[in-house]
Design a protein around this motif. Structure first.
Motif, PDB file in Angstrom:
ATOM      1  N   ALA A  89       7.020  -2.840  14.925  1.00 31.68           N
ATOM      2  CA  ALA A  89       7.497  -4.199  14.709  1.00 31.68           C
ATOM      3  C   ALA A  89       6.633  -4.948  13.706  1.00 31.68           C
ATOM      4  N   GLU A  90       5.356  -4.583  13.611  1.00 33.76           N
ATOM      5  CA  GLU A  90       4.447  -5.261  12.695  1.00 33.76           C
ATOM      6  C   GLU A  90       3.466  -4.247  12.123  1.00 33.76           C
ATOM      7  N   ARG A  91       3.136  -4.415  10.847  1.00 28.75           N
ATOM      8  CA  ARG A  91       2.181  -3.541  10.177  1.00 28.75           C
ATOM      9  C   ARG A  91       1.122  -4.388   9.490  1.00 28.75           C
ATOM     10  N   GLN A  92      -0.104  -3.893   9.493  1.00 33.44           N
ATOM     11  CA  GLN A  92      -1.222  -4.577   8.838  1.00 33.44           C
ATOM     12  C   GLN A  92      -1.900  -3.606   7.880  1.00 33.44           C
ATOM     13  N   PRO A  93      -2.363  -4.087   6.718  1.00 38.28           N
ATOM     14  CA  PRO A  93      -3.152  -3.220   5.840  1.00 38.28           C
ATOM     15  C   PRO A  93      -4.429  -2.801   6.573  1.00 38.28           C
ATOM     16  N   ALA A  94      -4.710  -1.505   6.554  1.00 33.47           N
ATOM     17  CA  ALA A  94      -5.845  -0.991   7.315  1.00 33.47           C
ATOM     18  C   ALA A  94      -6.537   0.132   6.556  1.00 33.47           C
ATOM     19  N   ALA A  95      -7.802   0.329   6.898  1.00 34.77           N
ATOM     20  CA  ALA A  95      -8.588   1.460   6.410  1.00 34.77           C
ATOM     21  C   ALA A  95      -8.888   2.332   7.627  1.00 34.77           C
ATOM     22  N   GLU A  96      -8.508   3.611   7.558  1.00 32.62           N
ATOM     23  CA  GLU A  96      -8.685   4.515   8.689  1.00 32.62           C
ATOM     24  C   GLU A  96      -9.443   5.749   8.239  1.00 32.62           C
ATOM     25  N   LEU A 129       0.853  -1.179   0.000  1.00 31.23           N
ATOM     26  CA  LEU A 129       0.000   0.000   0.000  1.00 31.23           C
ATOM     27  C   LEU A 129       0.892   1.234   0.000  1.00 31.23           C
ATOM     28  N   PRO A 130       0.644   2.184  -0.883  1.00 28.80           N
ATOM     29  CA  PRO A 130       1.518   3.356  -0.974  1.00 28.80           C
ATOM     30  C   PRO A 130       1.299   4.333   0.175  1.00 28.80           C
ATOM     31  N   ARG A 131       2.269   5.194   0.395  1.00 32.28           N
ATOM     32  CA  ARG A 131       2.136   6.231   1.422  1.00 32.28           C
ATOM     33  C   ARG A 131       1.200   7.347   0.963  1.00 32.28           C
ATOM     34  N   TRP A 132       1.187   7.615  -0.328  1.00 33.12           N
ATOM     35  CA  TRP A 132       0.345   8.684  -0.855  1.00 33.12           C
ATOM     36  C   TRP A 132      -0.902   8.065  -1.451  1.00 33.12           C
ATOM     37  N   GLY A 153     -19.107   8.729   7.806  1.00 29.54           N
ATOM     38  CA  GLY A 153     -19.291   9.104   6.410  1.00 29.54           C
ATOM     39  C   GLY A 153     -18.130   9.851   5.770  1.00 29.54           C
ATOM     40  N   ASP A 154     -17.044  10.075   6.492  1.00 29.57           N
ATOM     41  CA  ASP A 154     -15.897  10.758   5.911  1.00 29.57           C
ATOM     42  C   ASP A 154     -15.077   9.771   5.077  1.00 29.57           C
ATOM     43  N   ALA A 155     -14.112  10.277   4.317  1.00 31.00           N
ATOM     44  CA  ALA A 155     -13.296   9.437   3.446  1.00 31.00           C
ATOM     45  C   ALA A 155     -12.365   8.548   4.266  1.00 31.00           C
ATOM     46  N   LEU A 156     -12.044   7.382   3.715  1.00 27.14           N
ATOM     47  CA  LEU A 156     -11.091   6.466   4.335  1.00 27.14           C
ATOM     48  C   LEU A 156      -9.742   6.581   3.648  1.00 27.14           C
ATOM     49  N   LYS A 157      -8.689   6.371   4.409  1.00 31.06           N
ATOM     50  CA  LYS A 157      -7.361   6.249   3.810  1.00 31.06           C
ATOM     51  C   LYS A 157      -6.879   4.829   4.075  1.00 31.06           C
ATOM     52  N   PHE A 158      -6.204   4.268   3.093  1.00 29.80           N
ATOM     53  CA  PHE A 158      -5.728   2.896   3.159  1.00 29.80           C
ATOM     54  C   PHE A 158      -4.207   2.918   3.233  1.00 29.80           C
ATOM     55  N   PHE A 159      -3.645   2.249   4.242  1.00 30.51           N
ATOM     56  CA  PHE A 159      -2.192   2.243   4.415  1.00 30.51           C
ATOM     57  C   PHE A 159      -1.807   1.079   5.311  1.00 30.51           C
ATOM     58  N   SER A 181      -9.873   6.928  15.608  1.00 29.19           N
ATOM     59  CA  SER A 181     -10.319   5.728  16.313  1.00 29.19           C
ATOM     60  C   SER A 181     -11.209   4.857  15.429  1.00 29.19           C
ATOM     61  N   HIS A 182     -11.663   5.377  14.292  1.00 29.53           N
ATOM     62  CA  HIS A 182     -12.429   4.586  13.324  1.00 29.53           C
ATOM     63  C   HIS A 182     -11.450   3.950  12.352  1.00 29.53           C
ATOM     64  N   TRP A 183     -11.057   2.705  12.600  1.00 34.37           N
ATOM     65  CA  TRP A 183     -10.169   2.014  11.664  1.00 34.37           C
ATOM     66  C   TRP A 183     -10.450   0.522  11.705  1.00 34.37           C
ATOM     67  N   TRP A 184     -10.173  -0.131  10.578  1.00 34.55           N
ATOM     68  CA  TRP A 184     -10.435  -1.554  10.418  1.00 34.55           C
ATOM     69  C   TRP A 184      -9.280  -2.185   9.671  1.00 34.55           C
ATOM     70  N   GLU A 185      -8.919  -3.409  10.095  1.00 35.16           N
ATOM     71  CA  GLU A 185      -7.940  -4.174   9.324  1.00 35.16           C
ATOM     72  C   GLU A 185      -8.623  -4.687   8.066  1.00 35.16           C
ATOM     73  N   ILE A 186      -7.899  -4.663   6.973  1.00 35.29           N
ATOM     74  CA  ILE A 186      -8.460  -5.186   5.729  1.00 35.29           C
ATOM     75  C   ILE A 186      -7.602  -6.348   5.262  1.00 35.29           C
ATOM     76  N   GLY A 187      -8.205  -7.263   4.536  1.00 37.65           N
ATOM     77  CA  GLY A 187      -7.471  -8.435   4.092  1.00 37.65           C
ATOM     78  C   GLY A 187      -7.949  -8.881   2.730  1.00 37.65           C
ATOM     79  N   ARG A 188      -7.196  -9.775   2.154  1.00 38.87           N
ATOM     80  CA  ARG A 188      -7.521 -10.322   0.840  1.00 38.87           C
ATOM     81  C   ARG A 188      -8.595 -11.396   1.018  1.00 38.87           C
ATOM     82  N   THR A 189      -9.709 -11.296   0.321  1.00 39.22           N
ATOM     83  CA  THR A 189     -10.819 -12.237   0.503  1.00 39.22           C
ATOM     84  C   THR A 189     -11.094 -13.069  -0.727  1.00 39.22           C
ATOM     85  N   ALA A 190     -10.207 -13.120  -1.688  1.00 34.89           N
ATOM     86  CA  ALA A 190     -10.488 -13.886  -2.897  1.00 34.89           C
ATOM     87  C   ALA A 190      -9.689 -15.158  -2.953  1.00 34.89           C
TER      88      ALA A 190
END
Length: 126
Positions: free
Chosen positions: A104-111, A49-52, A78-84, A117-126
């Motif tokens: 030490a560890e990073r997870q793909p997330a939507a914030e 996931l890119p920084r920008w 209802g505000d926009a999410l950023k993925f990082f 405080s509104h954030w969720w881990e995202i994962g590959r579901t296919a």
């Protein structure tokens, strides 16, 4: 030659270059490095996931290289999410003076951009 540093390419009065940097080996090295990085992304099933937020994400699933864009709205406000890649685990490393904290560890997330405080881990579901 200025101050002991040789020029990369010098020209005669006829306009022909002598001793220039070879473009073909440098371009071949760049293509090889890009191919190696793409193959490693596919083999390791990485998710970059890119920084920008304007840049697309690069994934290496299904034995293919994918370029993806992620967009969404926060389901709570209802505000926009950023993925990082959000840091989820921390460790302290000794340094000069006081120890400092390192991710030490990073997870793909939507914030949410409005409320962190509104954030969720995202994962590959296919």
């Amino acid at each position: 030659m200025l101050s002991g540093i040789p020029a990369l390419a010098s020209t005669d009065l006829s306009g022909s270059a002598r001793g220039g940097v070879a473009v073909i080996p440098v371009a071949a090295l760049a293509v090889a490095a890009t191919g190696f990085a793409a193959a490693r992304t596919i083999r390791m099933r990485r998710w970059i996931l890119p920084r920008w937020h304007l840049l697309p994400a690069i994934t290496g699933f299904d034995d293919r290289l994918h370029v993806e864009r992620y967009r969404g709205r926060c389901p709570q406000c209802g505000d926009a999410l950023k993925f990082f890649n959000k840091p989820t685990l921390w460790r302290e490393e000794p340094g000069e003076g006081a120890p400092h904290t390192v991710a030490a560890e990073r997870q793909p997330a939507a914030e949410c951009r409005r409320e962190v405080s509104h954030w969720w881990e995202i994962g590959r579901t296919a």
